[in-house]
Enzyme design. Structure first.
Site, PDB file in Angstrom:
ATOM      1  N   ARG A   1      34.307 -20.075  -3.616  1.00 43.50           N
ATOM      2  CA  ARG A   1      33.787 -20.331  -5.077  1.00 43.50           C
ATOM      3  C   ARG A   1      35.002 -20.772  -6.018  1.00 43.50           C
ATOM      4  NH1 ARG A   1      31.541 -16.732  -8.275  1.00 43.50           N
ATOM      5  NH2 ARG A   1      30.186 -18.168  -9.380  1.00 43.50           N
TER       6      ARG A   1
ATOM      7  N   LYS B   1       1.048  -4.074 -10.581  1.00 42.61           N
ATOM      8  CA  LYS B   1       0.065  -4.453  -9.606  1.00 42.61           C
ATOM      9  C   LYS B   1       0.697  -5.745  -8.658  1.00 42.61           C
ATOM     10  CE  LYS B   1      -3.937  -5.000  -7.605  1.00 42.61           C
ATOM     11  NZ  LYS B   1      -3.984  -6.175  -6.911  1.00 42.61           N
TER      12      LYS B   1
ATOM     13  N   ASN C   1     -22.322 -12.458 -18.361  1.00 49.74           N
ATOM     14  CA  ASN C   1     -21.721 -13.320 -17.520  1.00 49.74           C
ATOM     15  C   ASN C   1     -21.854 -14.727 -18.229  1.00 49.74           C
ATOM     16  OD1 ASN C   1     -20.585 -13.367 -14.656  1.00 49.74           O
ATOM     17  ND2 ASN C   1     -22.086 -14.971 -14.489  1.00 49.74           N
ATOM     18  N   ARG C   2     -20.802 -15.508 -17.803  1.00 53.42           N
ATOM     19  CA  ARG C   2     -20.833 -17.037 -18.220  1.00 53.42           C
ATOM     20  C   ARG C   2     -22.513 -17.719 -17.765  1.00 53.42           C
ATOM     21  NH1 ARG C   2     -16.624 -21.672 -16.807  1.00 53.42           N
ATOM     22  NH2 ARG C   2     -17.912 -21.598 -14.792  1.00 53.42           N
TER      23      ARG C   2
ATOM     24  N   SER D   1      -6.655  -2.374  -7.976  1.00 54.21           N
ATOM     25  CA  SER D   1      -6.498  -2.433  -6.403  1.00 54.21           C
ATOM     26  C   SER D   1      -7.452  -1.503  -5.729  1.00 54.21           C
ATOM     27  CB  SER D   1      -5.220  -1.855  -5.873  1.00 54.21           C
ATOM     28  OG  SER D   1      -4.977  -2.080  -4.894  1.00 54.21           O
TER      29      SER D   1
ATOM     30  N   ASN E   1      -5.641 -10.463 -11.531  1.00 51.09           N
ATOM     31  CA  ASN E   1      -4.434 -10.394 -10.973  1.00 51.09           C
ATOM     32  C   ASN E   1      -3.754 -11.434 -11.689  1.00 51.09           C
ATOM     33  OD1 ASN E   1      -4.336  -8.577  -9.004  1.00 51.09           O
ATOM     34  ND2 ASN E   1      -5.206  -9.835  -7.524  1.00 51.09           N
TER      35      ASN E   1
ATOM     36  N   HIS F   1      36.202 -20.514 -10.133  1.00 50.10           N
ATOM     37  CA  HIS F   1      35.324 -19.902 -10.757  1.00 50.10           C
ATOM     38  C   HIS F   1      35.994 -18.479 -10.870  1.00 50.10           C
ATOM     39  CE1 HIS F   1      31.766 -22.116 -10.787  1.00 50.10           C
ATOM     40  NE2 HIS F   1      31.976 -22.560  -9.414  1.00 50.10           N
TER      41      HIS F   1
ATOM     42  N   ARG G   1       3.593 -16.367   5.881  1.00 50.84           N
ATOM     43  CA  ARG G   1       1.950 -17.051   5.679  1.00 50.84           C
ATOM     44  C   ARG G   1       2.205 -18.590   5.287  1.00 50.84           C
ATOM     45  NH1 ARG G   1      -1.785 -12.976   2.132  1.00 50.84           N
ATOM     46  NH2 ARG G   1      -0.961 -10.759   3.046  1.00 50.84           N
TER      47      ARG G   1
ATOM     48  N   HIS H   1       2.905  -4.286  -6.150  1.00 48.34           N
ATOM     49  CA  HIS H   1       1.952  -3.713  -5.076  1.00 48.34           C
ATOM     50  C   HIS H   1       1.603  -4.419  -4.228  1.00 48.34           C
ATOM     51  CE1 HIS H   1      -2.334  -2.963  -3.880  1.00 48.34           C
ATOM     52  NE2 HIS H   1      -2.188  -1.723  -3.944  1.00 48.34           N
ATOM     53  N   ASN H   2       1.136  -5.667  -4.697  1.00 50.94           N
ATOM     54  CA  ASN H   2       0.609  -6.796  -3.808  1.00 50.94           C
ATOM     55  C   ASN H   2       1.721  -7.275  -3.022  1.00 50.94           C
ATOM     56  OD1 ASN H   2      -1.806  -6.233  -5.166  1.00 50.94           O
ATOM     57  ND2 ASN H   2      -2.323  -8.385  -5.297  1.00 50.94           N
TER      58      ASN H   2
ATOM     59  N   GLY I   1     -10.199  -3.642  -3.730  1.00 52.99           N
ATOM     60  CA  GLY I   1     -11.029  -4.375  -3.266  1.00 52.99           C
ATOM     61  C   GLY I   1     -12.543  -4.010  -3.985  1.00 52.99           C
TER      62      GLY I   1
ATOM     63  N   GLU J   1       1.938  -5.155  -0.261  1.00 49.65           N
ATOM     64  CA  GLU J   1       1.180  -5.101   0.787  1.00 49.65           C
ATOM     65  C   GLU J   1       1.258  -6.376   1.626  1.00 49.65           C
ATOM     66  OE1 GLU J   1      -3.287  -7.460  -0.235  1.00 49.65           O
ATOM     67  OE2 GLU J   1      -2.895  -5.455  -1.575  1.00 49.65           O
TER      68      GLU J   1
ATOM     69  N   LYS K   1      -2.919 -15.714  -2.425  1.00 56.85           N
ATOM     70  CA  LYS K   1      -3.615 -15.978  -3.629  1.00 56.85           C
ATOM     71  C   LYS K   1      -2.248 -16.188  -4.858  1.00 56.85           C
ATOM     72  CE  LYS K   1      -8.016 -14.550  -3.249  1.00 56.85           C
ATOM     73  NZ  LYS K   1      -9.360 -13.711  -3.784  1.00 56.85           N
TER      74      LYS K   1
END
Length: 466
Positions: free
Chosen positions: A443, A184, A33-34, A130, A104, A449, A289, A187-188, A132, A191, A262
């Site tokens: 358009r 992943k 570990n650091r 995944s 992540n 266009h 959120r 997945h989140n 936790g 979630e 996050k």
């Protein structure tokens, strides 16, 4: 000194849990570990498992303490810290060694690191984990992206420590470089959306039906015994039964209604939009959120705009059906993002396999995933989950309930961004002819266009240019 089969750098919550999981399954693990003063405390808490944990207080001895070719798992913050550690450890490695990022991480960073280390005959793995802290300790779901060489080294360890569903380990080698981290990320994102749907259903019952939290919790617990069974439904049922020891009020009522995030939900949305997809339920969840964090603004707005809410008239049975419809649509959008990325990056993702490894150990595990695995295994029309026969039939049964819930919520002034987004997406996808023709005409009028004509090839312009 005996040499370890794998090294774990980073003894925070997830790193220490994974190291103990590996030791418990008979693997010798080098640890460091650091902040080296963490190591002694970790070993003291490990008890008898400390016999298989080999501590090092210097990076050089940590690397030397590993069998070759080496396998080193970093469980540290993503971004700059990971790049700094790669720079520090690369001179100590030998061709064929594998470095793993178990955080992540943004999959673009993972792809870059894999290419940079590959040029030195080193291997880089992006490992999505995944579940936790408890999952890491007792069996997580894991999504690996990397080379076949790294999977040969890492696979035997991951299969042992992973969660198992009916005897099958919930881990897979999904593709090269960033495939594992991207899966992943999605997945989140799923979630986020599932949590938002649960929050909206809770709010309708609490604020629209005046149901107390413990009764809502009992309802979620009952749902967890049926088709809606999932980890998130299970914990929601439990948490709503708790009382705050300081005030005696329901615990949920004393928690500030400002949700944290996050970044992985935002990453999912950003990548979906960049690839021309719209994961509207995940977008709604990320947005909700963000709005929740503006607590002061919302309190001021309530005094100016009014915050009264009408009654919600849906029954628990109707809510359960609406919840099932929303959950199917949420997963369907998530797998569409995976399909777009698989094509763009040539990953050849196996969607049935992804659903299988999500059946246990991970946060979004649910009874529905077994059926999703079966649906993708049967190759649904256009690769769309909502077109698989079983799911099309389920949606035909449950969509009326979702319509009723959204209608009642909107009429009563209840915000249901995820539920309504899912319904709008479904209604858009079920129509062979939509309203985008007016957009194409607009358009062409303002930007020349051009547009495609029905039944004719080539680019055309309207008579407004004659």
């Amino acid at each position: 000194m005996s040499q370890a089969q794998i090294g774990v750098y980073g003894l925070g919550t997830m790193g220490s849990a994974l190291a103990l999981n590996m030791a418990e399954h008979g693997f010798d693990v080098a640890v460091t570990n650091r902040e080296s003063d963490w190591i002694a405390a970790f070993l003291a808490e490990a008890g008898d498992l400390a016999e298989r944990l080999h501590p090092h207080d210097r990076l050089e001895s940590f690397v030397c303490g590993l069998k070759t070719p080496r396998v080193i798992l970093f469980m540290i913050p993503s971004g700059a810290p990971m790049d700094a550690m790669i720079k520090a450890i690369t001179p100590l490695l030998s061709p064929g060694d594998t470095v793993i990022d178990g955080g992540n991480a943004n999959f673009h960073d993972t792809r870059r690191r894999a290419a940079e280390l590959g040029a030195r005959d080193l291997h880089f793995v992006g490992l999505g984990v995944s579940g936790g802290e408890l999952g890491a300790r007792t069996g997580p779901s894991m999504m690996m992206g990397g080379s076949d060489h790294s999977w040969q080294q890492l696979g035997p360890i991951l299969r042992e420590i992973a969660a198992h569903y009916e005897g099958v380990p919930c881990v897979a080698h999904l593709g090269p470089d960033g495939a594992g981290h991207f899966v992943k990320t999605v997945h989140n994102g799923i979630e986020y959306a599932d949590m938002q749907v649960i929050a909206e259903i809770y709010s309708l019952l609490r604020n629209g039906a005046a149901m107390p939290p413990n009764e809502i919790g009992a309802l979620f617990t009952a749902w967890d015994r049926g088709p809606l069974k999932s980890y998130l439904v299970e914990i929601t049922g439990r948490l709503l039964g708790y009382t705050d020891p300081e005030t005696g009020h329901p615990m949920v009522d004393v928690i500030k209604d400002a949700a944290g995030q996050k970044g992985t939900g935002r990453w999912t949305v950003i990548e979906a939009l960049r690839m021309g997809q719209s994961a509207s339920m995940i977008e709604a969840a990320v947005g909700a959120r963000g709005w929740s964090s503006e607590k002061d603004t919302r309190q001021t707005a309530e005094s100016i705009l009014g915050g009264s809410l009408g009654a919600f008239d849906g029954t628990p049975d109707v809510l359960a059906e609406a919840f099932m419809a929303a959950r199917i649509l949420c997963y369907a959008q998530g797998f569409r993002i995976l399909a777009a990325a698989s094509e763009e990056y040539d990953w050849a993702l196996d969607f049935a396999e992804i659903a299988r490894i999500w059946r246990a150990g991970c946060i979004i595990r649910s009874a529905l995933l077994d059926d999703i695995a079966g649906a993708f295994g049967a190759d649904p029309p256009h690769g769309q989950l909502i077109l698989a026969p079983e799911f099309a039939q389920t949606l035909a049964r449950t969509l009326p309930a979702l319509r009723q819930v959204v209608c009642s919520a909107v009429h009563g002034g209840h915000a249901v961004p995820a539920l309504s987004a899912g319904l709008a997406w479904y209604d858009s996808m079920r129509l062979g002819h939509g309203s985008a023709n007016i957009i194409q005409a607009q358009r062409d009028v303002f930007g020349y266009h051009g547009f495609e004509r029905l039944g004719q090839e080539g680019k055309h312009h309207g008579p407004w240019w004659d």
